[in-house]
Each structure stands twice: as C-alpha cells, then as structure tokens.
Design an enzyme around this catalytic site. Structure first.
Site, short mmCIF file in Angstrom:
data_model
loop_
_atom_site.label_atom_id
_atom_site.label_comp_id
_atom_site.label_asym_id
_atom_site.label_seq_id
_atom_site.Cartn_x
_atom_site.Cartn_y
_atom_site.Cartn_z
N GLU A 42 119.56 41.28 -7.72
CA GLU A 42 118.13 41.03 -7.93
C GLU A 42 117.36 42.35 -7.75
O GLU A 42 117.68 43.15 -6.86
CB GLU A 42 117.69 40.01 -6.88
CG GLU A 42 116.22 39.65 -6.85
CD GLU A 42 115.89 38.70 -5.69
OE1 GLU A 42 114.88 38.02 -5.77
OE2 GLU A 42 116.68 38.65 -4.71
N LYS A 113 112.85 33.59 -11.79
CA LYS A 113 113.18 32.91 -10.54
C LYS A 113 112.24 31.75 -10.28
O LYS A 113 111.01 31.91 -10.27
CB LYS A 113 113.10 33.93 -9.39
CG LYS A 113 113.57 33.43 -8.03
CD LYS A 113 113.56 34.60 -7.06
CE LYS A 113 114.05 34.22 -5.68
NZ LYS A 113 114.08 35.39 -4.77
N CYS A 146 118.85 34.60 -6.33
CA CYS A 146 118.71 34.61 -4.87
C CYS A 146 118.36 33.24 -4.29
O CYS A 146 119.18 32.34 -4.31
CB CYS A 146 117.70 35.69 -4.45
SG CYS A 146 117.95 36.26 -2.74
N VAL A 173 118.76 38.02 2.62
CA VAL A 173 118.47 38.35 4.01
C VAL A 173 118.84 37.19 4.95
O VAL A 173 119.06 37.42 6.13
CB VAL A 173 116.99 38.74 4.21
CG1 VAL A 173 116.68 40.04 3.49
CG2 VAL A 173 116.04 37.64 3.76
#
Length: 268
Positions: A42, A113, A146, A173
C-alpha cells in the site's frame, strides 16, 4: 487439471515522499523477480504518514496517467508480468487510497480502499468502486487494501465474484493481520498475497507508526507458503496451483459455496 502461477511480493521500506527513488528501487527488485504476478505494498511510492491534506494532495497522482501507474505499465510490458501496487490517487478534488493492476497489455484496472483506517480519514475518501475481480487469463485476481482484511465481507465478496487469488497491498500496524488472513483463505478457499512494508514513521509529533512486515502467501487450506520477516526488505516468489482455489469442496459431502445457508443469513 493444474493451473500453475508464480506469485511474489516485495516487502519494502519506502523513503517518505520520494516517489522517484521508491519507484527505482521497486523496479530494480522486480527486474530480478521471476513471477507471473507481483504484489507491492500500500502507498509504496509515497510512504504512509502524511502530515496534512496539502502534503497528501501534492503526492497523489491520477490513475492511469500518473508517473507510478505509467512506470508500472512499462515494467509489466518489459517483464511480461502482472503487478498490483498501492498508491495515493487523486480524482478531481478527492483523494483515494488506491491500488492499480497493470499487465503486459497495459493498464488493467484499479481499486479504491473501502475501509479507511484511523487517521487516513483525514486525507482519503472511502472507496466508491465495486470490489473488483480482474480476469487476466491465467487467473482471476481480486484486490483489497490493508484494513479491508478486518471485514470478512470483503474477501467473501471477492470469492463469490470468482477470485482465485486476493492481492492485498498493506501497511500493517496492527498485529493480527498475518494470522487473520489464514482464516480469510480458509473461509473462502482462495489464495492471498499480502505485501506489507517495514520500518517506522514519526512525522507527527507524539505519533510513531511501526510497520510489522510479515508479508506472506497463504493457500486455500490455510497453509502459509512463505512469510517474510518483521524488519527486513525481502522479495519472495512461490508457485501455486489455482486449481486448489477453484475446488470449493471441503470433503465429499461439503462444498464451501453450495452449502451456504443464504435463507438464514438475514438480519430482521
């Protein structure tokens, strides 16, 4: 009948805001990769942690006429390779966190997205395109980006639309995704290629983002065929058999798609 496909990913450490350098580094690595399909992370040309809307807008590009998509189109043609990669897209006054698919024939398509994560909402609009499945002849490729992994409807929709493989550019993350993608593959009997980045960004005072790496390829039975480290830049290619994804049988009596109880999947 077997349907072999060589799939790979780049796990990268981008230089924030340096599109030219990030493109050159990706090109060098892709030119050494023997793959039919390569997936890049990404926002691989820009980095992730924008300070403000102005900065995000300056780094965003039109698709397919921006420098990143044009460069990927040339690489796809040179290498006879399909490439899925994430970038910041601008259309009119709106920014999207997008991914493009290029191939030997040129630009194939894009996805925006759908599920925008955390502070991304300050910069990017939620995607307004249907979840795409692209038939590239050798394979039917679905794309998600993601945080889309956190919503099981995303992968299920792609599977119901015929995806053999889900290409999954990411800047992860949260720690849960690598294991969760095993479940997404089991739920839908598809392959998935997650391409993540490594390193950290601390461009906003008091806010450090650390990216978890662990890019991977998972098969329809939930086996992790390859998984990268948490910290290093890595490239990996594995050969898969798409016939495994096209067979939705769990055993002689159960079919993952045919056995769904759509008559019960209702919320009053």
């Amino acid at each position: 009948m077997k349907h072999p496909l060589k799939v790979g990913f780049l796990q990268t450490l981008p230089v924030f805001g340096d599109i030219e350098t990030n493109l050159k580094q990706a090109e060098t690595r892709l030119r050494k990769m023997d793959a039919d399909l390569a997936v890049l992370p990404e926002l691989f040309t820009t980095g992730y942690q924008f300070r403000n809307q102005k900065e995000a807008r300056e780094l965003a590009e039109p698709v397919p006429d921006g420098p990143t998509t044009r460069a990927l189109m040339k690489l796809s043609a040179d290498l006879n390779m399909y490439i899925v990669a994430g970038l910041a897209e601008v259309e009119g006054d709106t920014l999207y966190n997008s991914a493009v698919l290029t191939g030997p024939e040129g630009y194939v398509g894009k996805y925006r997205k759908a599920h925008i994560f955390d502070t991304e909402k300050k910069f990017f609009a939620a995607g307004n395109l249907p979840l795409p499945v692209f038939d590239i002849g050798k394979a039917r490729i679905g794309i998600m980006i993601c945080f889309d992994w956190r919503f099981p409807e995303t992968a299920r929709t792609l599977a119901l639309k015929g995806a053999d493989l889900i290409a999954h550019p990411a800047n992860l993350v949260l720690p849960h995704c690598p294991q969760s993608m095993i479940t997404r593959c089991l739920e839908n009997r598809v392959f998935a290629v997650t391409a993540d980045r490594v390193g950290s960004e601390s461009r906003i005072e008091g806010e450090t983002l650390r990216f978890i790496g662990q890019s991977q390829v998972v098969d329809p039975d939930g086996h992790v065929l390859v998984r990268a480290s948490e910290e290093g830049e890595e490239d990996h290619v594995v050969e898969i058999d798409l016939a495994d994804a096209r067979n939705k049988s769990i055993n002689p009596h159960n079919d993952l798609i045919a056995d769904r109880r759509e008559d019960l999947y209702r919320i009053p």
